[in-house]
Design a protein around this motif. Structure first.
Motif, PDB file in Angstrom:
ATOM      1  N   SER A  64       0.758  -1.203   0.045  1.00  0.00           N
ATOM      2  CA  SER A  64      -0.034   0.037   0.173  1.00  0.00           C
ATOM      3  C   SER A  64       0.938   1.149  -0.139  1.00  0.00           C
ATOM      4  CB  SER A  64      -0.917   0.053   1.337  1.00  0.00           C
ATOM      5  OG  SER A  64      -1.954  -1.028   1.166  1.00  0.00           O
ATOM      6  N   PHE A  85      -5.342   3.811 -12.320  1.00  0.00           N
ATOM      7  CA  PHE A  85      -5.643   2.911 -11.246  1.00  0.00           C
ATOM      8  C   PHE A  85      -7.142   2.379 -11.038  1.00  0.00           C
ATOM      9  CE2 PHE A  85      -1.521   4.764  -9.841  1.00  0.00           C
ATOM     10  CZ  PHE A  85      -0.827   3.559  -9.696  1.00  0.00           C
ATOM     11  N   LEU A  89      -8.399  -1.394 -11.290  1.00  0.00           N
ATOM     12  CA  LEU A  89      -9.218  -2.102 -10.278  1.00  0.00           C
ATOM     13  C   LEU A  89     -10.332  -2.635 -10.715  1.00  0.00           C
ATOM     14  CD1 LEU A  89      -9.830  -2.270  -7.042  1.00  0.00           C
ATOM     15  CD2 LEU A  89     -10.823   0.020  -7.586  1.00  0.00           C
ATOM     16  N   VAL A 114      -4.763  -4.449  -8.223  1.00  0.00           N
ATOM     17  CA  VAL A 114      -5.206  -3.414  -7.350  1.00  0.00           C
ATOM     18  C   VAL A 114      -6.558  -3.839  -6.776  1.00  0.00           C
ATOM     19  CG1 VAL A 114      -5.829  -0.856  -7.694  1.00  0.00           C
ATOM     20  CG2 VAL A 114      -4.057  -1.807  -9.018  1.00  0.00           C
ATOM     21  N   VAL A 117      -8.353   1.918  -4.383  1.00  0.00           N
ATOM     22  CA  VAL A 117      -7.996   3.313  -4.918  1.00  0.00           C
ATOM     23  C   VAL A 117      -8.893   4.216  -4.287  1.00  0.00           C
ATOM     24  CG1 VAL A 117      -7.616   4.572  -6.869  1.00  0.00           C
ATOM     25  CG2 VAL A 117      -7.399   2.177  -7.167  1.00  0.00           C
ATOM     26  N   ILE A 131      -3.342   3.731  -2.608  1.00  0.00           N
ATOM     27  CA  ILE A 131      -3.611   2.537  -3.740  1.00  0.00           C
ATOM     28  C   ILE A 131      -2.968   1.395  -2.813  1.00  0.00           C
ATOM     29  CG2 ILE A 131      -2.645   1.535  -5.867  1.00  0.00           C
ATOM     30  CD1 ILE A 131      -2.007   4.730  -6.317  1.00  0.00           C
ATOM     31  N   THR A 132      -3.856   0.353  -3.070  1.00  0.00           N
ATOM     32  CA  THR A 132      -3.377  -0.887  -2.332  1.00  0.00           C
ATOM     33  C   THR A 132      -3.370  -2.235  -3.403  1.00  0.00           C
ATOM     34  OG1 THR A 132      -4.422  -0.524  -0.484  1.00  0.00           O
ATOM     35  CG2 THR A 132      -3.983  -2.779  -0.635  1.00  0.00           C
ATOM     36  N   ILE A 133      -2.096  -2.811  -3.514  1.00  0.00           N
ATOM     37  CA  ILE A 133      -2.121  -3.753  -4.315  1.00  0.00           C
ATOM     38  C   ILE A 133      -2.186  -4.947  -3.652  1.00  0.00           C
ATOM     39  CG2 ILE A 133      -0.735  -4.809  -6.282  1.00  0.00           C
ATOM     40  CD1 ILE A 133       0.532  -1.854  -6.716  1.00  0.00           C
TER      41      ILE A 133
END
Length: 143
Positions: A64, A85, A89, A114, A117, A131-133
């Motif tokens: 993140s 992004f 997502l 992703v 967002v 942003i979190t992956i």
């Protein structure tokens, strides 16, 4: 002496051998926390009241980060098709991420999707993008 996080680098691409884009103005980052599930294998007749476990699947966690201000998402490119992004997502597109710690030429690489967002801002502050992956592969050391 404590090491400052200034200089941490995050790069992303939409293919493993694609052109990696370095994300700028990262102000906060959470590196993956690797965990492992377990399952109980206790034999009530022979284990003398002590629970026994085996290891199960490994979860490579999430990466993140928060960027300060505008992110030039037009650079996130695959086959000359720009992505944002948000589109990554909604389309469940696999992306490839590389990150390094400050003052280090060693990069770590993994693939992921992703999963979050969010644009956030206080009324008297700049817009930030969080942003979190979710990582979906082993994390490998490169370079």
């Amino acid at each position: 002496m404590a090491k400052k996080a200034y200089g941490t680098v995050v790069r992303i691409a939409t293919s493993a051998n694609g052109t990696y884009v370095t994300l700028t103005d990262i102000i906060d980052i959470s590196l993956p926390s690797i965990t492992k599930d377990s399952y109980e294998i206790t034999n009530i007749n022979t284990d003398l009241g002590i629970k026994k476990y085996n290891g199960a699947l490994v979860d490579t966690g999430e990466l993140s980060f928060t960027t300060l201000g505008y992110v030039d998402e037009s650079q996130i490119d695959s086959s000359n098709m720009p992505h944002t992004f948000e589109s990554l997502l909604s389309n469940d597109t696999t992306i490839y991420v590389q990150y390094s710690t400050p003052d280090d030429t060693t990069y770590f690489q993994a693939s992921g999707i992703v999963i979050n967002v969010a644009d956030t801002f206080a009324i008297d502050d700049v817009i930030k993008k969080e942003i979190t992956i979710k990582l979906t592969s082993n994390i490998t050391q490169i370079n």
